[in-house]
Every structure is written in structure tokens, then in C-alpha cells.
Design a protein around this motif. Structure first.
Motif, mmCIF file in Angstrom:
data_model
loop_
_atom_site.group_PDB
_atom_site.id
_atom_site.type_symbol
_atom_site.label_atom_id
_atom_site.label_comp_id
_atom_site.label_asym_id
_atom_site.label_seq_id
_atom_site.Cartn_x
_atom_site.Cartn_y
_atom_site.Cartn_z
ATOM 1 N N TYR A 128 7.892 -9.197 6.354
ATOM 2 C CA TYR A 128 7.554 -7.818 6.035
ATOM 3 C C TYR A 128 6.796 -7.653 4.718
ATOM 4 C CZ TYR A 128 10.824 -7.059 9.799
ATOM 5 O OH TYR A 128 11.451 -7.107 11.011
ATOM 6 N N GLU A 173 3.173 -6.165 4.823
ATOM 7 C CA GLU A 173 3.149 -4.754 5.204
ATOM 8 C C GLU A 173 3.756 -3.858 4.121
ATOM 9 O OE1 GLU A 173 5.176 -1.837 8.558
ATOM 10 O OE2 GLU A 173 5.198 -4.000 8.868
ATOM 11 N N LEU A 174 4.855 -4.299 3.518
ATOM 12 C CA LEU A 174 5.593 -3.436 2.599
ATOM 13 C C LEU A 174 5.171 -3.529 1.141
ATOM 14 C CD1 LEU A 174 9.182 -3.833 4.081
ATOM 15 C CD2 LEU A 174 7.580 -1.937 4.392
ATOM 16 N N LEU A 175 4.724 -4.691 0.683
ATOM 17 C CA LEU A 175 4.408 -4.856 -0.734
ATOM 18 C C LEU A 175 3.364 -3.860 -1.231
ATOM 19 C CD1 LEU A 175 5.063 -6.316 -3.317
ATOM 20 C CD2 LEU A 175 3.375 -8.065 -2.700
ATOM 21 N N ASP A 209 2.853 -0.848 -0.245
ATOM 22 C CA ASP A 209 3.531 0.447 -0.360
ATOM 23 C C ASP A 209 4.474 0.485 -1.561
ATOM 24 O OD1 ASP A 209 2.226 1.527 1.823
ATOM 25 O OD2 ASP A 209 3.830 1.015 3.230
ATOM 26 N N VAL A 210 5.125 -0.627 -1.837
ATOM 27 C CA VAL A 210 6.003 -0.689 -3.015
ATOM 28 C C VAL A 210 5.161 -0.583 -4.282
ATOM 29 C CG1 VAL A 210 7.554 -2.171 -4.345
ATOM 30 C CG2 VAL A 210 7.835 -1.977 -1.867
ATOM 31 N N ILE A 232 6.841 3.591 -1.399
ATOM 32 C CA ILE A 232 8.226 3.214 -1.098
ATOM 33 C C ILE A 232 8.905 2.881 -2.422
ATOM 34 C CG2 ILE A 232 9.727 1.496 -0.019
ATOM 35 C CD1 ILE A 232 7.642 1.114 2.134
ATOM 36 N N PRO A 239 11.875 0.908 -3.724
ATOM 37 C CA PRO A 239 12.996 0.009 -3.477
ATOM 38 C C PRO A 239 14.021 0.072 -4.601
ATOM 39 C CG PRO A 239 11.180 -1.237 -4.367
ATOM 40 C CD PRO A 239 10.691 0.192 -4.182
#
Length: 158
Positions: A108, A111-113, A115-116, A121, A123
Motif C-alpha cells: 500500500y 498508493e498511500l504515501l 496522500d500521507v 491522510i 496517520p
């Protein structure tokens, strides 16, 4: 009805507040048979349809298994400490399904980094301690803080 079993180390701990933010309607701080009885009472005499074991101890797995009704499901994400025993006869007799394993976190990251890093996002809701990653010793302190229940998760900053 989302219920959190345990949910922290004391009735006023950060993990319980976070569980409520994520939608927990009730928190059962009791452990073992007392915790199972509390779940049954919350559910009007019934047991849960499903449970997630996220601690990794034999005691927490046992409580999760006994908190679900026959035919229910238990998922686990906690890293096992030692070698927890799971009574296959109990699973057979109650028709409880159990599944889980290691999270494929690397899958993931692409895909997620982004957005972080962009702030889309956050976290940080589970990271309650931040340490510098200047020395390898800081990683040992991070694990010590989590083991001593001074932190939920530790963020190591480069």
C-alpha cells in the motif's frame, strides 16, 4: 454496534478515546471470562457476530474466540507473543472461523504515501510519540515505549 474489547490500558487511556473517534460505541475494559460476560450483557444476552484480535497474546485471542457466537468469525492482526494455543476442538464445536496474518504494508505504500505526505491522510492519530531516527538506539527506545505502554505507536523522523 462496534464494541472495543480492552481498548487500552486503563479506562481513561488514549487508545480508548481514539477507539471512540473511530466509531466504538462501547468499551469493555474487563478481561477474560468477565470481559466475555460484559460483551454478552451489552448485546442483550447474545455474543458478537465477529471479533478482531489485535493484541497478539493467548489471553486476548481466547477472549475474542469466546466473545463470538457459534458460527461467528474472528480475525487477527496482532503479532503473536510466544505460541498462542487455539483449541481446534472448540473451533470445530462452535463452527467459529478464524483468519488473519501479517499486513502486506509494503503493497500500500505507493498508493498511500503521497496522500500521507500531502496531508490528505493523517496517520498521526495513532502515533502518540515521535523520536528522531539519528541513531539506531532510538528504534530500541521506540519499542521500549510501546512495550511499557507509554506509546500506542512511535513515529521515527529522519
Amino acid at each position: 454496534m462496534p464494541v472495543v474489547l480492552g481498548g487500552g490500558r486503563s479506562p481513561h487511556d488514549t487508545p480508548q478515546a481514539l477507539a471512540r473517534e473511530f466509531g466504538a460505541t462501547d468499551i469493555v475494559a474487563a478481561r477474560g471470562a468477565e470481559g466475555v460476560d460484559a460483551v454478552r450483557e451489552l448485546l442483550g444476552g447474545d455474543l458478537a457476530d465477529c471479533a478482531v484480535e489485535a493484541v497478539g497474546t493467548e489471553e486476548s485471542m481466547d477472549q475474542a474466540l469466546h466473545s463470538v457466537r457459534p458460527g461467528g468469525n474472528v480475525g487477527f492482526v496482532g503479532v503473536p507473543h510466544g505460541v498462542p494455543t487455539i483449541g481446534t476442538r472448540y473451533l470445530f464445536d462452535t463452527n467459529i472461523a478464524i483468519a488473519g496474518g501479517m499486513a502486506p504494508a509494503r503493497k500500500y505504500i505507493p498508493e498511500l504515501l503521497p496522500d500521507v505526505l500531502s496531508g490528505a491522510i493523517d496517520p498521526g492519530r495513532v502515533f502518540d510519540l515521535e523520536l528522531p531516527l539519528d541513531e539506531a538506539a532510538e528504534a530500541a527506545e521506540a519499542y521500549r515505549a510501546m512495550d511499557e505502554r507509554r506509546a500506542i505507536k512511535v513515529l521515527l523522523r529522519p
